[in-house]
Design a protein around this motif. Structure first.
Motif, PDB file in Angstrom:
ATOM      1  N   PRO A  54      -6.491   0.302  -9.102  1.00 47.48           N
ATOM      2  CA  PRO A  54      -6.655  -0.622  -7.984  1.00 47.48           C
ATOM      3  C   PRO A  54      -7.421  -0.018  -6.806  1.00 47.48           C
ATOM      4  O   PRO A  54      -7.996  -0.748  -6.017  1.00 47.48           O
ATOM      5  N   VAL A  58      -9.891  -2.277  -4.500  1.00 55.27           N
ATOM      6  CA  VAL A  58      -9.706  -2.396  -3.056  1.00 55.27           C
ATOM      7  C   VAL A  58     -10.858  -1.694  -2.338  1.00 55.27           C
ATOM      8  O   VAL A  58     -11.362  -2.173  -1.325  1.00 55.27           O
ATOM      9  N   LEU A 164     -11.305  -2.938  11.764  1.00 56.00           N
ATOM     10  CA  LEU A 164     -10.997  -3.862  10.663  1.00 56.00           C
ATOM     11  C   LEU A 164      -9.783  -3.331   9.906  1.00 56.00           C
ATOM     12  O   LEU A 164      -9.496  -2.139   9.943  1.00 56.00           O
ATOM     13  N   PRO A 165      -9.091  -4.226   9.201  1.00 55.32           N
ATOM     14  CA  PRO A 165      -7.922  -3.757   8.450  1.00 55.32           C
ATOM     15  C   PRO A 165      -8.328  -2.695   7.428  1.00 55.32           C
ATOM     16  O   PRO A 165      -9.376  -2.811   6.795  1.00 55.32           O
ATOM     17  N   ASP A 166      -7.513  -1.666   7.305  1.00 54.48           N
ATOM     18  CA  ASP A 166      -7.760  -0.650   6.284  1.00 54.48           C
ATOM     19  C   ASP A 166      -6.912  -1.000   5.068  1.00 54.48           C
ATOM     20  O   ASP A 166      -5.741  -0.675   4.999  1.00 54.48           O
ATOM     21  N   LEU A 167      -7.519  -1.675   4.121  1.00 54.60           N
ATOM     22  CA  LEU A 167      -6.778  -2.158   2.958  1.00 54.60           C
ATOM     23  C   LEU A 167      -6.314  -1.007   2.080  1.00 54.60           C
ATOM     24  O   LEU A 167      -5.393  -1.140   1.284  1.00 54.60           O
ATOM     25  N   GLU A 170      -2.403   1.552   3.374  1.00 53.57           N
ATOM     26  CA  GLU A 170      -0.996   1.345   3.090  1.00 53.57           C
ATOM     27  C   GLU A 170      -0.703   1.289   1.603  1.00 53.57           C
ATOM     28  O   GLU A 170       0.419   1.487   1.173  1.00 53.57           O
ATOM     29  N   GLU A 171      -1.736   0.996   0.818  1.00 55.58           N
ATOM     30  CA  GLU A 171      -1.453   0.623  -0.555  1.00 55.58           C
ATOM     31  C   GLU A 171      -1.183   1.777  -1.485  1.00 55.58           C
ATOM     32  O   GLU A 171      -0.529   1.625  -2.496  1.00 55.58           O
TER      33      GLU A 171
END
Lengths: 464, 246
Positions: A54, A58, A164-167, A170-171
């Protein structure tokens, strides 16, 4: 809808796949054409399979989000993106030059070449940082060069945009990056420190200088944890010909603690552009690694280390500036020079971490200096340098925050503006003369600098 | 379609007017008022009438817990909020109260669900502060996007099946692309009583066509709004917090 089979001749949203350039396991890169978009273009297509890594998917989302926002000569121009619902892809400008990876076979490079290439790369990354983007995967394969030597950074799959969101953040529970170039804090999963890119560039400079990757290519979590305490042999231990200034730069980039590295990429670029101005510490000439005790201390500290707190805001924003102070040392303007120093002192109080480039212009009548004047010229140059250092002394700045430059020029304003532009100076501070007949006839230097400089200019006047 | 998302006006007319003026420059197709028109602030009448005018021009308006508390006392309210609601009841007339009472809790526009608080229990007002809250909110609906207010703290959460929910604090002036294959919980922040450390009024424009959220901050005369709160004899804390954005 099922995604179409990727093959030669396939047309995706008007883009025709012409030649595959790279058929990797994770993504394919194709040369493409489009009637409305002048080429040369490439399309990057991720290979998304069920249960696939993933990070890759992402990462591709991040690249789709970040690349369209980047501009300038150091990124491939974004052309189009394909939706995830149908077939995800990114189309961008094709960079025709070679990558540093392709050239790395020629390593070790001569020191001057390391500095030249390193400077191009540092300027490119500094430009990304100015646009709020951290690359976080700086490595030879991601560094391309245009024919004119301009460096271009590709692959924003691990990049992060401050606004911007850091995808990716957290993942994933595991550190993400490329093992040989990953900074210690990235091993601890930090993704918010521009100084991680400085560390990675340090690894690249080390490899260019010695022909070896400083940390090898470690595998597994334990091998990566070593990054928190293990220090590579100094470049001079492998390449005795590596000049002290280059080793000083490389080892400063490779400091385990981000705070001990250069505060900004622009400041690293400044040192690469002015090797003679690099302040040398004992690290510059060392040929042995850190002592056992130092390493043991780092090892103990590393043992329980977790993800570090976010770096201070000024570090995240890479705003520790380079301030060019143009100092006029002719006796008439002594009071102005004092006023300029007072102003510089105030700015340094406001901006701890700022770096001062003290510049004096040695005005010459014409550019050609014949041999007989050469020695006299050099003596004058040295005298000015001494004066400049004396001027800066009352500021009480540590040496690594100060550099001195005597620039010889027929046109002082032009010399200041050029120096500011070439070195990505953030601000110019200079004095203005009061009333003088020279100014009336020749125009004011500060006015010309203010008009032409690519940055903020602060003009200082002495109190009447 | 471009939708202005406005929430938590809380009787702050200075903030509401500043935001409406800002919205007028954003080429929006629809204004959505996500509730809490009254409460805390000293201008519940003017704010309710302004929102009634917006509704007359096509805006969709939702009910918040403070709007509901005008008719029905909320046992969970703190002392300052309760004092403000008691005072508000006294100044609103029948038409204002009828308007607030009749407001709906939620509505759907295609993939978007609009609601004052979490979509989990509209009418019970759960906060959406954490990624877990966002998962619960998104879990309660099949809408791909949920927009709400209520917390007074702007936030954005992204969710994909079997993945960790990603939280993000939007940066005013920087549009955030909302990838079409992800689900998003939008929390817009407050117009009339921001609590994220900034005094400026918060709202956002959601561009459904572009798939982007444009967060905005609008400075307004918070000193005037605070002075009115003090003049009305409302608890001082409700006035002093406006300058701090807390």
């Amino acid at each position: 809808m099922r995604p179409p089979r990727i093959d030669k001749g396939l047309v995706l949203d008007g883009f025709t796949l012409v030649v595959p350039l790279k058929l990797g396991g994770m993504a394919q890169i194709w040369e493409v054409t489009h009637p409305d978009h002048p080429g040369p273009l490439v399309m990057k297509i991720p290979l998304i399979l069920d249960g696939d890594d993933p990070t890759m998917i992402v990462g591709f989302e991040m690249e789709q989000m970040i690349l369209p926002r980047l501009t300038g000569p150091h990124v491939p121009r974004f052309v189009a993106a394909g939706d995830f619902a149908h077939q995800p892809y990114i189309v961008m400008e094709r960079i025709l030059g070679r990558s540093l990876f392709e050239r790395m076979g020629e390593a070790p490079f001569p020191p001057e070449e390391v500095a030249r290439l390193g400077l191009s790369i540092a300027r490119a990354i500094a430009d990304l940082h100015r646009q709020n983007v951290l690359h976080l995967d700086v490595k030879p394969a991601n560094i391309l060069f245009h024919r004119d030597g301009t460096a271009v950074l590709v692959d924003y799959g691990l990049a992060c945009h401050r606004q911007l969101p850091d995808l990716l953040a957290e993942e994933f529970r595991l550190p993400i990056g490329t093992a040989p170039y990953m900074a210690p804090e990235q091993v601890l999963r930090a993704r918010d420190d521009p100084r991680s890119d400085i560390f990675a560039l340090g690894c690249v400079l080390y490899e260019m200088t010695t022909g070896r990757q400083p940390f090898g290519d470690p595998k597994g979590a334990r091998g990566m944890r070593k990054r928190l305490w293990w220090d590579p042999p100094p470049p001079r231990a492998l390449r005795p010909g590596c000049p002290p200034w280059l080793q000083e730069i490389i080892l400063r980039c490779l400091a385990v603690e981000p705070a001990e590295r250069y505060p900004t990429m622009a400041q690293l670029a400044y040192d690469l552009a002015h090797p003679e101005e690099v302040r040398l510490t004992p690290a510059a000439t060392r040929t042995a690694r850190d002592g056992r005790l130092t390493r043991l201390r780092r090892w103990l500290r590393a043992a329980g280390a977790e993800r570090p707190a976010p770096p201070p805001v000024e570090v995240q924003a890479a705003v520790t500036p380079i301030i060019l102070v143009a100092v006029d040392l002719s006796a008439d303007y002594c009071t102005v020079a004092d006023a300029v120093r007072v102003m510089a002192g105030r700015m340094l109080t406001l901006l701890p971490g700022a770096r001062l480039a003290c510049v004096n212009i040695l005005k010459i009548k014409r550019l050609m200096i014949d041999e007989s004047h050469d020695e006299e010229g050099r003596a004058l140059h040295v005298a000015r340098l001494v004066q400049l250092k004396a001027w800066a002394e009352p500021l009480g700045l540590p040496a690594e925050r100060l550099t001195y430059h005597v620039l010889e020029s027929t046109d002082p304003a032009h010399a200041i503006v050029t120096h500011a532009r070439e070195n990505h100076v953030d601000q110019v501070v200079m004095g203005a003369r009061g009333q003088s007949s020279t100014r009336r006839y020749l125009g004011s230097v500060s006015a010309q600098v203010t008009a032409e400089a690519p940055c903020t200019v602060t003009v200082v006047r002495a109190a009447a | 379609m471009r939708i202005a998302l406005i929430s938590d006006i809380h009787g702050n007319l200075e903030a509401l007017q500043a935001v409406i003026a800002h919205v007028a420059r954003q080429r929006v197709d629809l204004v959505a008022v996500l509730g809490d028109i009254v409460g805390y602030g000293a201008d519940p009448v003017a704010c309710t009438e302004t929102v009634m005018t917006l509704a007359g021009q096509g805006a969709i308006v939702f009910k918040g817990n403070h709007d509901e508390a005008v008719e029905r006392a909320d046992p969970d309210m703190n002392a300052a909020a309760l004092a403000a609601i008691v005072w508000t009841r006294g100044v609103l007339d029948g038409a204002h109260r009828a308007f607030l009472t009749a407001l709906p809790l939620t509505a759907r526009i295609d993939e978007l669900l609009l609601v004052h608080a979490s979509a989990r229990h509209p009418g019970q007002w759960p906060y959406v502060m954490t990624p877990r809250d966002a998962e619960l909110s998104l879990g309660a609906t099949d809408a791909r996007l949920v927009a709400c207010g209520h917390t007074h703290v702007p936030a954005l959460f992204s969710l994909q099946p079997n993945r960790t929910c990603v939280a993000f604090t939007p940066v005013a002036g920087t549009a955030v692309p909302l990838a079409a294959h992800r689900r998003w919980q939008i929390v817009v922040g407050a117009v009339g009583q921001p609590r994220d450390g900034s005094a400026a009024a918060a709202y956002a424009v959601l561009d459904l066509g572009q798939g982007a959220l444009e967060p905005h901050r609008v400075p307004y005369d918070h000193q005037a709004a605070a002075a009115k709160i003090r003049a009305a004899g409302l608890p001082d804390r409700l006035a002093s917090r406006l300058a701090l954005g807390r």
